[in-house]
Design an enzyme around this catalytic site. Sequence first.
Site, PDB file in Angstrom:
ATOM      1  CG  ASN A 172     -16.575  11.336  11.513  1.00 15.73           C
ATOM      2  OD1 ASN A 172     -17.400  10.487  11.154  1.00 15.73           O
ATOM      3  ND2 ASN A 172     -15.335  11.009  11.835  1.00 15.73           N
ATOM      4  CG  HIS A 255     -22.149   9.670  11.282  1.00 15.44           C
ATOM      5  ND1 HIS A 255     -22.047   8.817  10.200  1.00 15.44           N
ATOM      6  CD2 HIS A 255     -20.896   9.813  11.765  1.00 15.44           C
ATOM      7  CE1 HIS A 255     -20.783   8.469  10.024  1.00 15.44           C
ATOM      8  NE2 HIS A 255     -20.056   9.052  10.973  1.00 15.44           N
ATOM      9  CG  HIS A 265     -15.822   6.754  17.049  1.00 11.40           C
ATOM     10  ND1 HIS A 265     -15.063   7.860  16.740  1.00 11.40           N
ATOM     11  CD2 HIS A 265     -15.727   5.920  15.979  1.00 11.40           C
ATOM     12  CE1 HIS A 265     -14.524   7.713  15.541  1.00 11.40           C
ATOM     13  NE2 HIS A 265     -14.903   6.550  15.064  1.00 11.40           N
ATOM     14  CG  HIS A 294     -18.959   7.897  14.387  1.00 11.91           C
ATOM     15  ND1 HIS A 294     -18.073   8.585  13.585  1.00 11.91           N
ATOM     16  CD2 HIS A 294     -18.697   8.306  15.672  1.00 11.91           C
ATOM     17  CE1 HIS A 294     -17.314   9.366  14.333  1.00 11.91           C
ATOM     18  NE2 HIS A 294     -17.671   9.217  15.600  1.00 11.91           N
ATOM     19  CG  HIS A 296     -14.985   2.474  10.737  1.00  6.50           C
ATOM     20  ND1 HIS A 296     -13.758   3.051  10.497  1.00  6.50           N
ATOM     21  CD2 HIS A 296     -15.914   3.425  10.459  1.00  6.50           C
ATOM     22  CE1 HIS A 296     -13.934   4.300  10.080  1.00  6.50           C
ATOM     23  NE2 HIS A 296     -15.236   4.546  10.055  1.00  6.50           N
TER      24      HIS A 296
END
Length: 394
Positions: A172, A255, A265, A294, A296
Site C-alpha cells: 500500500n 501483501h 489492519h 502489511h 508491522h
Amino acid sequence: MKFHNFWLLLVASATIFTVAVAYNRPPPRKNLVLSPADDADSTTPQQVHISLVGKNRMRISWITDDHTPATVHYGTSSEKHEYSVTGTVSSYQHLNYTSGQIHDVTIGPLEPNTEYYYRFAPGSTVYSFKTPPAKFPIKFAISDTVQPLWDSFGRLVEPLASRRPWMVTQGNHDSENITANPVTFIAYNARWRMPFEDSGSGSNLYYSFEVAGVHVIMLGSYTDFQPGSNQYRWLVSDLKKVDRNKTPWLVVLIHAPWYNSNYAHQGEIQSVGMMDAMEGLLYKARVDVVLAGHVHAYERFNRVYNHVANSCGPVHITIGDGGNLHGLASNYTEPQPTISAFREASFGHGQFEVVNASYAKWSWHRNQDDESVQADSVSIINLASNPACNKLEI
C-alpha cells in the site's frame, strides 16, 4: 519481500521448534535518507538492482541523472567482460517530481550457480552476482510515498540488490493514491520491473517464476482480485501450469495478510475480500506457504484453511517487520488463536532454506540491537510429499 545463494520469500510447517525470548525494543531512530556519493556525477550509475527473468536470464536496472547508454558488459571473469547487451531507458513524472533515467537491460543465457561480473562502461565500477542453483538446496530471504525517498531507498539497498536478485510485489505504501492522479504504482512499475510477461501475466503487479524446484506466485493485493478479474483468471491459469514433479514446492506472496491476530489492519478488503476470492484456489492447488507483509510485526500460523487448522492447508506467515516509518504494531488480540503458532512485534527478517524436494527450514531472525537473533524456527514437509494431500485439484 534476503539471502545467501538467492533472495525472495517463503515459509512452512510440520515439526515446530519455537524459541521465545522477551525483548524490550529501544525507541526508533531518525529516518535515514541517502544522497548520491560525493564523487558521483550526472552519469554515475546508482540504485543498481537485479531480478530474475525466466530460467536463465537476469535483469539489471540502474538510474543516472542524465541520459547514458543502457548497455551492460558482462562475463565470468572480473577482468574481462566479453558479452554486452543494450536495453531500454525510460523516466516518469509525478506532480512536480521527475525521475532520473531508468535503465533496464536483460542479460543471458546464464549458467546456474555461477559468478558473473558486470559493468556499465569501460573503467566503471565492476559489480557481481551469483546465479541461483539449478537444484536444491536453495535459500531465500524475506522481509517487508514521497518520490525522492524511492531514490534514497535505491541507494540504501544497492550493496545487496546489485548482488542478489530481488523479486518484489507491491504494498500500500508503494501507491501514489491521490485524487489528482488516479494512476497508481507509477514509481513502483517504472523502477522495479518484474518478469510478468514470462508467466503470461499482463501486469507488473502479479506474476510467477520458478527457481531450483520452487514455483513462486506473487499476487497483487492492490489490484482487482475478484473472480472474473484479470488477476484471478491469470492465477487459475498459472496454477494449472504447475508441475509438482518439476517444482515440488509451491509458494505464494501477498501483501495484506489473510490471517492476522494483530489489531492492526483488521477487516480490510485487501485481506478479507482477497481471501474470500482466492483461498479456495490456493487450497485446492496445495500451496505450501503464503507469505504476507502489511502488519508491522511477525506472526506464523500453523497450516490452516477457512479459519480452521487443516493439515493440507498452507502455512501463513506475516513478516511485515522489515522496517517502516510508523513503528511496530504491538497490540495482539487475546487469547492467542490456536492456529497462531508464534507472534512478536519486533523488526526482523525471515530465511527459507529449501533443503530438498520434500523438506525445508524456516527461521525468523529478530534484529536485536543491530544483531540478528533467531527467535522462531520450524521444519516443513511440503504438501506434495504428503500422501493425504497430494491429490492435486484445480
